[in-house]
Design a protein around this motif. Structure first.
Motif, short mmCIF file in Angstrom:
data_model
loop_
_atom_site.label_atom_id
_atom_site.label_comp_id
_atom_site.label_asym_id
_atom_site.label_seq_id
_atom_site.Cartn_x
_atom_site.Cartn_y
_atom_site.Cartn_z
N ASP A 182 0.85 -1.20 0.00
CA ASP A 182 0.00 0.00 0.00
C ASP A 182 0.88 1.24 0.00
N ASN A 220 -2.58 -8.50 14.17
CA ASN A 220 -2.97 -7.93 12.88
C ASN A 220 -4.34 -7.27 12.96
N ASP A 221 -5.26 -7.91 13.67
CA ASP A 221 -6.60 -7.33 13.83
C ASP A 221 -6.54 -6.01 14.58
N LEU A 254 -4.02 -4.00 14.69
CA LEU A 254 -3.40 -3.00 13.81
C LEU A 254 -4.43 -2.43 12.84
N GLU A 255 -5.29 -3.30 12.31
CA GLU A 255 -6.29 -2.85 11.34
C GLU A 255 -7.29 -1.89 11.99
N GLN A 256 -7.54 -2.09 13.28
CA GLN A 256 -8.50 -1.24 13.97
C GLN A 256 -7.89 0.08 14.46
N THR A 257 -6.54 0.19 14.34
CA THR A 257 -5.86 1.39 14.82
C THR A 257 -5.69 2.39 13.68
N MET A 285 4.13 -5.98 5.67
CA MET A 285 2.94 -5.19 5.95
C MET A 285 3.17 -4.31 7.19
N TRP A 286 3.75 -4.89 8.23
CA TRP A 286 4.03 -4.12 9.44
C TRP A 286 5.10 -3.07 9.17
N ARG A 340 3.48 -0.22 7.52
CA ARG A 340 2.67 0.56 8.47
C ARG A 340 3.57 1.45 9.33
N SER A 351 4.19 4.45 7.35
CA SER A 351 3.01 5.32 7.34
C SER A 351 2.90 6.10 8.64
#
Length: 912
Positions: free
Chosen positions: A62, A292-293, A295-298, A331-332, A335, A338
């Motif tokens: 991404d 991972n979940d 992280l997605e919610q943060t 992926m991490w 992030r 980002s």
């Protein structure tokens, strides 16, 4: 910049990877000369030569929240590998060293006398008080228990005598000294006992776990050295150390009760327990997915490193050793970028994070794509550091990440891997010499070891020579003062392994020369190059694969040398304790040997292993490979009774496995070896016994959840061939047809590994051709016509070929009548017609013509001699015109023509 050695460094003047590679180096030199005052104007990471590149780009994930994640080039196959000769550090040619070897070490092959393998010599004379003779066991019918005999009372070498003096010496042996190359925990961690693990990891710079060292908390206990109120008596047989306390992975540590206050290891974040090393892979994966979940919610910019342990999570995914795990690490990492771009002050990318990502790809078993991905990460980190204007000081490239990229290539098994690994090595030296004071990039021992490992994994004949050249360069650099590149046992082991895998002429002798050099250096005080069981195993493996004369005997002598050294001082030479792996390698050498008595020698070593294991040596337990190698030795021996011995060993394996010995589970190779032995034996009833083994394979597949025993078309074809050559006439042909129908049913039921092919049908036709019954030729022709119908119906696997037609002609020739001879000649003309129309599968050969001549010879027809002579004349004309060796008349052709006259004279004399 801290210099690790002279700037001359590693030289690869013999590297001629291609003009493009030279151009790339020249361009790099020009960029170095144009260096400005900007400290980041050092040469950028080198792209591979144009012939490596495909013009594609890497997916950077991404990039919406990561504008720095620009695409980078991807790579494809390179030109040929560099060439070079093995030379010593002083530039002289490599020679057989003469040095102060241990008295028991036989240096070189010179003067080595061939010995009778039937005798109890070599390694076994060092191990057994009472030698075992396979020939004597066969004569008397008295076998040891491992071969199905009754328990014997033969004295064996007990632990004390083997250890070299007294029970105390025996008991002092470390339990883990008998390392096995591919299975021990020590090997899995990339120690000096590993040949096939590319993970040469520098603990100071390349180990993602290095910064995760933690202190565990222990229950309350008396002060060290203090007295206790009520001492408990200690029994005489108590262990010398107390029992280890394994912390409960679910225990929540209390800061007040932990040692050192803040130095304890937290076991949970945000109420979610962090799995420990003792937890199962499933539990660890479950925890990683929960992270991972979270992280997605943060939201981006709000990641709290105190709530999500970034290094622990990334390292956890990296240790999954899969492509999924590597993608998760990236992926991490994305992030983290980002968060950093969103001005999150608590999160910033580091070189260690990139090293974890590269290492994850290296260990993902993803081949060349994983290696290219690792390179892309290194290029990205290098670019961000150089172009970041000071924003990415923590991304300064390190030796560790370069080592990880080289390791990715070494593990890829890609053809270009050795060349690319060496190119990166050369680039590291360019950075060391020209990169400026802000960089501390210098190849170390782990760098060179991994490049050598890349050459070893390639298995190419020239790779061993190139690996040896790198070793000599390392020695030269060390002599010039660069201590960081001093070769060690791992270095020599991997070069020896390269020789073992190359299979080139003289490779085994070169491997033994290196072993001799290691002994010489160790005896002169260099403890870092001490030969170990892996060293000997690799040299023995080199002889096993060499197929040279006396190779098996030489492998056996090397094992004897290793055993003698271990016995001379079991403590000092604990790492030379023989194990199953080295014994298996010697047995395999005997199995591949064509020497007289090789199978008996292999069996002798199996019996020795079993006795030693029973006497207290757990590291010498025979396993499935041991049995399979002995069975294979019998299958290749060709002597009378060999198939029965192979079948007996399989029965023993199956019985022991059924009794609970998981190490003796027969596999596909075991069954294949027994079937081959029975099929080739010609013994009465061998075909039926081979079919029984095949039924056992099918039943094992049907009743087992695992796929470790899978019958294939080859197994069925071997049994069919056994029936065809069994000499049992029409019943054998009928049995062959029944097996073909069985194959067809299994294939239609979904087992496509046993799909009938051309060889299957040829074996059935051959069974009818050899049956001797009157309907044999007719049935053979019917099956051939059915093959042709199946082929034209779309089944390309059963297309008739030259062998099919020759077998039919042979069946007709055995009939002994004029009609059959004429039909045989018609079949030959059909073959010629199909071949002339462009179908090479039907090409008539010398055997085709000879079989037709033989058919006329046995027909007794008037004019048979003229027909046979005409076929011979036509064959000679074709050969003279085409010069095709496949149709050259031979002595069998001439004999067939002469037989026509003999049969005719016999017929005339019978009438008279």
């Amino acid at each position: 910049m801290s210099s690790a050695g002279p700037t001359s460094g590693y030289s690869s003047s013999s590297n001629t990877a291609g003009a493009a590679s030279t151009t790339s180096v020249a361009a790099t030199t020009a960029s170095v000369a144009a260096t400005t005052d900007d400290k980041r104007s050092y040469p950028s990471y080198p792209m591979p030569p144009p012939e490596y590149q495909t013009g594609g780009s890497y997916d950077q994930g991404d990039t919406v929240n990561n504008p720095e994640g620009n695409s980078v080039p991807s790579f494809s196959s390179p030109t040929g590998p560099p060439t070079g000769e093995a030379v010593n550090g002083d530039g002289t040619a490599e020679s057989n060293l003469a040095g102060p070897y241990p008295p028991s070490f036989q240096a070189g092959n010179s003067g080595y006398e061939e010995r009778d393998p039937e005798g109890g010599s070599g390694a076994l004379s060092s191990l057994l008080q009472t030698p075992y003779s396979a020939a004597e066991a066969s004569r008397t019918g008295k076998y040891p228990t491992i071969l199905g005999g009754a328990p014997d009372n033969q004295p064996i070498a007990d632990t004390a005598s083997y250890a070299g003096g007294g029970s105390e010496a025996a008991n002092s042996l470390p339990e883990n000294s008998g390392l096995k190359v591919e299975e021990s925990d020590h090997v899995k961690k990339g120690s000096s006992n590993s040949l096939d693990d590319g993970g040469y990891t520098d603990p100071s710079s390349n180990d993602p776990d290095a910064a995760n060292t933690t202190t565990e908390s222990f229950p309350d206990r008396p002060p060290i050295g203090g007295a206790v109120d009520n001492p408990v008596p200690v029994p005489k047989n108590a262990p010398i150390l107390p029992k280890r306390i394994v912390p409960d992975p679910n225990e929540k540590y209390d800061e007040d009760n932990s040692r050192g206050g803040s130095s304890f290891r937290l076991t949970s974040y945000n109420g979610i327990p962090i799995p420990s090393a003792h937890d199962s892979q499933a539990k660890k994966r479950e925890w990683l997915l929960s992270m991972n979940d979270m992280l997605e919610q943060t939201p981006v910019g709000q990641l709290d490193p105190n709530a999500l342990p970034l290094s622990t999570i990334m390292n956890g995914w990296a240790k999954q050793k899969s492509s999924e795990g590597a993608r998760m690490v990236e992926m991490w990492l994305d992030r983290v970028h980002s968060e950093y771009n969103s001005d999150n002050p608590g999160v910033h990318p580091t070189a260690r994070m990139y090293t974890m990502a590269v290492d994850a790809w290296a260990k993902s078993n993803g081949g060349a794509p994983a290696a290219r991905r690792a390179e892309a990460l290194l290029e990205r980190m290098d670019r961000l550091y150089r172009e970041g204007g000071g924003r990415h000081e923590a991304l300064r490239p390190t030796t560790g990440i370069f080592n990880a990229v080289i390791n990715a290539w070494a593990r890829s098994r890609e053809k270009i891997a050795p060349q690319r690994a060496e190119q990166i090595l050369e680039w590291m030296e360019t950075l060391r010499d020209k990169g400026g004071e802000e960089l501390d990039i210098s190849p170390d021992k782990y760098t060179f070891n991994t490049v050598i490992h890349a050459y070893a994994k390639s298995g190419a004949k020239e790779s061993a020579t190139k690996a040896h050249r790198i070793l000599d360069n390392m020695n030269q650099m060390y002599r010039e003062g660069n201590s960081s590149v001093k070769p060690d046992t791992i270095t020599y082991n991997v070069v020896i392994n390269a020789y073992a895998k190359s299979g080139g002429k003289g490779a085994a002798q070169e491997a033994e020369n290196l072993l001799q050099r290691m002994h010489m250096m160790y005896d002169q005080g260099d403890l870092s190059v001490k030969p170990n069981v892996v060293t000997y195993g690799a040299v023995i493996d080199a002889f096993a694969k060499s197929m040279e004369r006396n190779a098996a005997a030489r492998a056996d002598a090397l094992l004897a040398n290793m055993v003698a050294l271990h016995q001379s001082d079991p403590v000092r030479h604990a790492d030379l304790r023989p194990n199953t792996y080295v014994f298996n390698t010697v047995i395999n050498a005997w199995a591949k040997s064509k020497e007289r008595g090789a199978a008996a020698k292999a069996e002798e070593m199996l019996v020795a292993m079993d006795r030693l294991h029973a006497s207290g040596f757990p590291g010498l337990k025979p396993d499935a490979f041991t049995y399979t190698a002995v069975i294979d030795a019998y299958a290749k021996s060709g002597y009378r009774g060999a198939a029965s011995r192979a079948d007996l060993l399989l029965d023993q394996m199956e019985a022991k496995y059924a009794a609970g010995d998981q190490d003796l589970k027969p596999n596909t190779f075991t069954y294949n070896a027994v079937i081959n032995a029975l099929a080739k034996s010609g013994e009465p009833g061998a075909a039926a016994r081979a079919e029984r083994v095949l039924h056992n394979m099918v039943n094992r597949l049907r009743t087992s959840d695992r796929q470790d025993v899978k019958p294939t078309t080859i197994n069925f074809n071997t049994v069919l061939d056994a029936w065809a050559k069994s000499g049992e006439g029409e019943p054998a042909a009928e049995r062959a047809e029944a097996i073909l129908e069985w194959m067809d049913r299994l294939n239609k039921a979904g087992n496509h590994d046993v799909k009938p092919d051309t060889i299957t049908f040829n074996a059935v036709i051959d069974a009818w051709a050899r049956s001797g019954c009157k309907r044999g030729p007719q049935r053979a022709e019917q099956i051939l016509n059915h093959m042709d119908d199946l082929y034209h119906g779309g089944n390309i696997d059963v297309k008739p070929d030259t062998y099919t037609y020759n077998t039919l002609i042979n069946a007709l020739a055995k009939c002994g009548d004029g009609h059959s001879a004429a039909r045989a000649e018609e079949i030959l003309k059909i073959m010629e017609q199909k071949y002339s129309q462009g179908d090479k599968s039907y090409k008539p050969n010398t055997r085709s013509h000879t079989s037709v001549i033989d058919a006329w010879a046995k027909s007794g027809e008037v004019g048979a001699a003229l027909r046979a002579e005409g076929i011979l004349i036509n064959l000679r004309q074709l050969y003279e015109a085409q010069g095709d060796i496949d149709i050259k008349p031979n002595v069998y052709t001439a004999n067939a023509v002469m037989n026509v006259s003999v049969f005719l004279l016999f017929a005339i004399s019978s009438v008279c």
